[in-house]
Design a protein around this motif. Structure first.
Motif, PDB file in Angstrom:
ATOM      1  N   LEU A 167      -8.248  -7.547 -27.178  1.00  0.00           N
ATOM      2  CA  LEU A 167      -7.931  -6.187 -27.612  1.00  0.00           C
ATOM      3  C   LEU A 167      -7.838  -6.109 -29.131  1.00  0.00           C
ATOM      4  O   LEU A 167      -8.158  -5.072 -29.723  1.00  0.00           O
ATOM      5  CB  LEU A 167      -6.612  -5.736 -26.979  1.00  0.00           C
ATOM      6  CG  LEU A 167      -6.185  -4.287 -27.217  1.00  0.00           C
ATOM      7  CD1 LEU A 167      -7.243  -3.323 -26.679  1.00  0.00           C
ATOM      8  CD2 LEU A 167      -4.839  -4.014 -26.558  1.00  0.00           C
ATOM      9  N   GLY A 168      -7.440  -7.183 -29.796  1.00  0.00           N
ATOM     10  CA  GLY A 168      -7.287  -7.186 -31.244  1.00  0.00           C
ATOM     11  C   GLY A 168      -8.548  -6.814 -31.992  1.00  0.00           C
ATOM     12  O   GLY A 168      -8.517  -5.941 -32.874  1.00  0.00           O
ATOM     13  N   PRO A 169      -9.722  -7.440 -31.688  1.00  0.00           N
ATOM     14  CA  PRO A 169     -10.954  -7.063 -32.376  1.00  0.00           C
ATOM     15  C   PRO A 169     -11.322  -5.597 -32.205  1.00  0.00           C
ATOM     16  O   PRO A 169     -11.833  -4.971 -33.137  1.00  0.00           O
ATOM     17  CB  PRO A 169     -12.008  -7.976 -31.742  1.00  0.00           C
ATOM     18  CG  PRO A 169     -11.240  -9.139 -31.237  1.00  0.00           C
ATOM     19  CD  PRO A 169      -9.909  -8.601 -30.816  1.00  0.00           C
ATOM     20  N   VAL A 170     -11.044  -5.047 -31.017  1.00  0.00           N
ATOM     21  CA  VAL A 170     -11.342  -3.633 -30.780  1.00  0.00           C
ATOM     22  C   VAL A 170     -10.448  -2.752 -31.647  1.00  0.00           C
ATOM     23  O   VAL A 170     -10.904  -1.759 -32.233  1.00  0.00           O
ATOM     24  CB  VAL A 170     -11.170  -3.276 -29.285  1.00  0.00           C
ATOM     25  CG1 VAL A 170     -11.325  -1.778 -29.059  1.00  0.00           C
ATOM     26  CG2 VAL A 170     -12.177  -4.047 -28.438  1.00  0.00           C
ATOM     27  N   LEU A 171      -9.171  -3.120 -31.755  1.00  0.00           N
ATOM     28  CA  LEU A 171      -8.252  -2.341 -32.590  1.00  0.00           C
ATOM     29  C   LEU A 171      -8.656  -2.410 -34.057  1.00  0.00           C
ATOM     30  O   LEU A 171      -8.531  -1.419 -34.797  1.00  0.00           O
ATOM     31  CB  LEU A 171      -6.821  -2.840 -32.402  1.00  0.00           C
ATOM     32  CG  LEU A 171      -6.207  -2.607 -31.013  1.00  0.00           C
ATOM     33  CD1 LEU A 171      -4.811  -3.205 -30.946  1.00  0.00           C
ATOM     34  CD2 LEU A 171      -6.173  -1.115 -30.680  1.00  0.00           C
ATOM     35  N   LEU A 172      -9.129  -3.577 -34.500  1.00  0.00           N
ATOM     36  CA  LEU A 172      -9.617  -3.686 -35.875  1.00  0.00           C
ATOM     37  C   LEU A 172     -10.825  -2.779 -36.088  1.00  0.00           C
ATOM     38  O   LEU A 172     -10.959  -2.135 -37.140  1.00  0.00           O
ATOM     39  CB  LEU A 172      -9.990  -5.140 -36.181  1.00  0.00           C
ATOM     40  CG  LEU A 172      -8.819  -6.114 -36.347  1.00  0.00           C
ATOM     41  CD1 LEU A 172      -9.332  -7.551 -36.378  1.00  0.00           C
ATOM     42  CD2 LEU A 172      -8.021  -5.798 -37.607  1.00  0.00           C
ATOM     43  N   ALA A 173     -11.722  -2.727 -35.088  1.00  0.00           N
ATOM     44  CA  ALA A 173     -12.889  -1.844 -35.187  1.00  0.00           C
ATOM     45  C   ALA A 173     -12.468  -0.384 -35.231  1.00  0.00           C
ATOM     46  O   ALA A 173     -13.054   0.426 -35.965  1.00  0.00           O
ATOM     47  CB  ALA A 173     -13.827  -2.093 -34.006  1.00  0.00           C
ATOM     48  N   VAL A 174     -11.449  -0.029 -34.449  1.00  0.00           N
ATOM     49  CA  VAL A 174     -10.924   1.339 -34.487  1.00  0.00           C
ATOM     50  C   VAL A 174     -10.333   1.639 -35.864  1.00  0.00           C
ATOM     51  O   VAL A 174     -10.485   2.747 -36.397  1.00  0.00           O
ATOM     52  CB  VAL A 174      -9.871   1.550 -33.374  1.00  0.00           C
ATOM     53  CG1 VAL A 174      -9.175   2.899 -33.532  1.00  0.00           C
ATOM     54  CG2 VAL A 174     -10.523   1.454 -31.995  1.00  0.00           C
ATOM     55  N   GLY A 175      -9.667   0.643 -36.466  1.00  0.00           N
ATOM     56  CA  GLY A 175      -9.161   0.822 -37.826  1.00  0.00           C
ATOM     57  C   GLY A 175     -10.277   1.057 -38.817  1.00  0.00           C
ATOM     58  O   GLY A 175     -10.149   1.885 -39.729  1.00  0.00           O
ATOM     59  N   ALA A 176     -11.401   0.336 -38.643  1.00  0.00           N
ATOM     60  CA  ALA A 176     -12.569   0.570 -39.501  1.00  0.00           C
ATOM     61  C   ALA A 176     -13.103   1.977 -39.308  1.00  0.00           C
ATOM     62  O   ALA A 176     -13.495   2.651 -40.272  1.00  0.00           O
ATOM     63  CB  ALA A 176     -13.657  -0.455 -39.189  1.00  0.00           C
ATOM     64  N   LEU A 177     -13.114   2.448 -38.063  1.00  0.00           N
ATOM     65  CA  LEU A 177     -13.539   3.821 -37.766  1.00  0.00           C
ATOM     66  C   LEU A 177     -12.632   4.826 -38.464  1.00  0.00           C
ATOM     67  O   LEU A 177     -13.105   5.817 -39.037  1.00  0.00           O
ATOM     68  CB  LEU A 177     -13.524   4.044 -36.255  1.00  0.00           C
ATOM     69  CG  LEU A 177     -13.710   5.484 -35.763  1.00  0.00           C
ATOM     70  CD1 LEU A 177     -15.074   6.023 -36.169  1.00  0.00           C
ATOM     71  CD2 LEU A 177     -13.537   5.559 -34.243  1.00  0.00           C
ATOM     72  N   ILE A 178     -11.325   4.573 -38.438  1.00  0.00           N
ATOM     73  CA  ILE A 178     -10.380   5.469 -39.114  1.00  0.00           C
ATOM     74  C   ILE A 178     -10.634   5.470 -40.618  1.00  0.00           C
ATOM     75  O   ILE A 178     -10.562   6.525 -41.280  1.00  0.00           O
ATOM     76  CB  ILE A 178      -8.934   5.035 -38.807  1.00  0.00           C
ATOM     77  CG1 ILE A 178      -8.628   5.265 -37.323  1.00  0.00           C
ATOM     78  CG2 ILE A 178      -7.934   5.794 -39.681  1.00  0.00           C
ATOM     79  CD1 ILE A 178      -7.293   4.705 -36.878  1.00  0.00           C
ATOM     80  N   GLY A 179     -10.959   4.304 -41.183  1.00  0.00           N
ATOM     81  CA  GLY A 179     -11.225   4.232 -42.611  1.00  0.00           C
ATOM     82  C   GLY A 179     -12.421   5.065 -43.022  1.00  0.00           C
ATOM     83  O   GLY A 179     -12.348   5.862 -43.966  1.00  0.00           O
ATOM     84  N   ILE A 180     -13.552   4.916 -42.322  1.00  0.00           N
ATOM     85  CA  ILE A 180     -14.752   5.658 -42.697  1.00  0.00           C
ATOM     86  C   ILE A 180     -14.575   7.143 -42.403  1.00  0.00           C
ATOM     87  O   ILE A 180     -15.087   7.997 -43.127  1.00  0.00           O
ATOM     88  CB  ILE A 180     -15.999   5.093 -41.966  1.00  0.00           C
ATOM     89  CG1 ILE A 180     -17.281   5.651 -42.580  1.00  0.00           C
ATOM     90  CG2 ILE A 180     -15.931   5.358 -40.485  1.00  0.00           C
ATOM     91  CD1 ILE A 180     -17.548   5.247 -43.993  1.00  0.00           C
ATOM     92  N   THR A 181     -13.812   7.478 -41.348  1.00  0.00           N
ATOM     93  CA  THR A 181     -13.543   8.888 -41.056  1.00  0.00           C
ATOM     94  C   THR A 181     -12.671   9.508 -42.135  1.00  0.00           C
ATOM     95  O   THR A 181     -12.929  10.625 -42.601  1.00  0.00           O
ATOM     96  CB  THR A 181     -12.853   9.020 -39.690  1.00  0.00           C
ATOM     97  OG1 THR A 181     -13.690   8.451 -38.676  1.00  0.00           O
ATOM     98  CG2 THR A 181     -12.601  10.485 -39.345  1.00  0.00           C
ATOM     99  N   GLY A 182     -11.634   8.774 -42.552  1.00  0.00           N
ATOM    100  CA  GLY A 182     -10.779   9.269 -43.629  1.00  0.00           C
ATOM    101  C   GLY A 182     -11.554   9.477 -44.915  1.00  0.00           C
ATOM    102  O   GLY A 182     -11.324  10.450 -45.642  1.00  0.00           O
ATOM    103  N   ALA A 183     -12.496   8.584 -45.193  1.00  0.00           N
ATOM    104  CA  ALA A 183     -13.309   8.735 -46.400  1.00  0.00           C
ATOM    105  C   ALA A 183     -14.154   9.996 -46.339  1.00  0.00           C
ATOM    106  O   ALA A 183     -14.280  10.728 -47.332  1.00  0.00           O
ATOM    107  CB  ALA A 183     -14.208   7.513 -46.579  1.00  0.00           C
ATOM    108  N   MET A 184     -14.750  10.267 -45.170  1.00  0.00           N
ATOM    109  CA  MET A 184     -15.579  11.460 -45.023  1.00  0.00           C
ATOM    110  C   MET A 184     -14.755  12.735 -45.191  1.00  0.00           C
ATOM    111  O   MET A 184     -15.166  13.672 -45.886  1.00  0.00           O
ATOM    112  CB  MET A 184     -16.255  11.456 -43.653  1.00  0.00           C
ATOM    113  CG  MET A 184     -17.275  10.346 -43.456  1.00  0.00           C
ATOM    114  SD  MET A 184     -18.729  10.525 -44.502  1.00  0.00           S
ATOM    115  CE  MET A 184     -19.442  12.023 -43.820  1.00  0.00           C
TER     116      MET A 184
END
Length: 307
Positions: A167-184
């Motif tokens: 589950l940890g790698p998936v949560l890290l990927a979700v964090g990356a998604l939040i980062g790029i979404t926040g940037a947009m």
């Protein structure tokens, strides 16, 4: 004087040829360069820890961009506010998106799953846009959101049951998604137009300033300097950071914004195919169907009809 019209016609013909080349070959080259970045980055992570690897990539990108800026002499941001915006976007994209993506790959996530999760960014932007930038969201976009989320969940489940350690790698990927979404969202609400050279230079510098100290503090910074690692870094710096972004901007100037946006719908399956050839990653047949549902959801949610 009589040669002036002929010169203008030749310039017009050359411009048409460049535009035709961009619309014909540019999208395919961009898609391949961008999608290959996922498996190639994971290959490089075999030879260096994630933040160390990312710091080296940022340092090389900054060096190349500094050399280009010395030759091109682009315009720099003129206000403290503009500099602040570039720093914030740089942190969200380079540190959160790339940093958490690399950590996720090191933790064992399949590159195809990572590509799929972060490709949900257009949908997440659409959902959060009403609150942050005052845009309305309709039934079609909600339908696309549900399809995208269902497809993404289907791909993850199809690869096997999730345990605490997976589950940890998936949560890290979700964090990356939040980062790029926040940037947009930040860029759409507060960002200011800047020269691509200077904005990229500032953002890569921000990535290096944040990632390098964390690499020194939390990672073993030993790097196995092999030909594979050198080739990987060369690709990520030149292919991803310079050529792909330049193509993206050129296609946008050519008036192909909608076409460029649609390319991102094909990044997850393209990354999955390339990960098979580069890394030997195999997706179950059910995962391919679920990926198709997710791509369809992103397409429905972000599609804009012609006026």
């Amino acid at each position: 004087m009589a040669q002036a019209p002929q010169v203008d016609r030749e310039r017009g013909t050359s411009s048409q040829r460049e535009r035709r080349w961009l619309t014909t070959f540019g999208p395919v080259i961009f898609l391949l360069l961008w999608s290959a970045g996922f498996p190639i980055a994971k290959t490089g992570l075999h030879y260096a820890s994630p933040l160390t690897f990312l710091s080296i990539r940022f340092a090389l990108s900054v060096g190349v961009l500094l050399a280009v800026c010395m030759f091109k002499r682009p315009q720099w941001p003129g206000t403290a506010r503009a500099w602040t915006h570039l720093v914030v976007v740089g942190f969200l994209v380079q540190v959160m998106y790339f940093g958490l993506s690399y950590l996720s790959m090191t933790a064992g996530i399949a590159t195809s799953v990572l590509a799929l999760i972060v490709s949900l960014q257009p949908i997440l932007v659409g959902v959060l846009a009403p609150k942050f930038v005052g845009e309305r969201i309709g039934a079609r976009r909600w339908a696309g959101l549900l399809l995208g989320l269902a497809g993404a969940a289907g791909v993850i489940v199809a690869r096997g049951p999730l345990h605490a350690e997976s589950l940890g790698p998936v949560l890290l990927a979700v964090g990356a998604l939040i980062g790029i979404t926040g940037a947009m969202l930040y860029e759409k609400r507060l960002g200011t137009a800047q020269d691509p050279l200077t904005s990229n230079l500032v953002q890569y510098s921000v990535g290096f300033v944040f990632c390098a100290p964390m690499a020194l503090a939390f990672e073993h910074t030993q790097v196995q300097w092999t030909p594979t690692l050198v080739a990987t870094l060369a690709y990520l710096v030149i292919g991803n950071s310079l050529i792909a972004i330049t193509l993206l901007l050129a296609m946008t100037r050519a008036g192909k914004v909608s076409q460029v946006a649609s390319l991102f719908f094909f990044v997850p399956p393209a990354a999955a195919v390339l990960a098979y050839f580069f890394l030997g990653e195999v997706l179950p047949s059910m995962a391919w169907w679920a990926m198709g549902v997710a791509v369809l959801g992103v397409a429905i949610a972000t599609w804009t009809p012609r006026k």
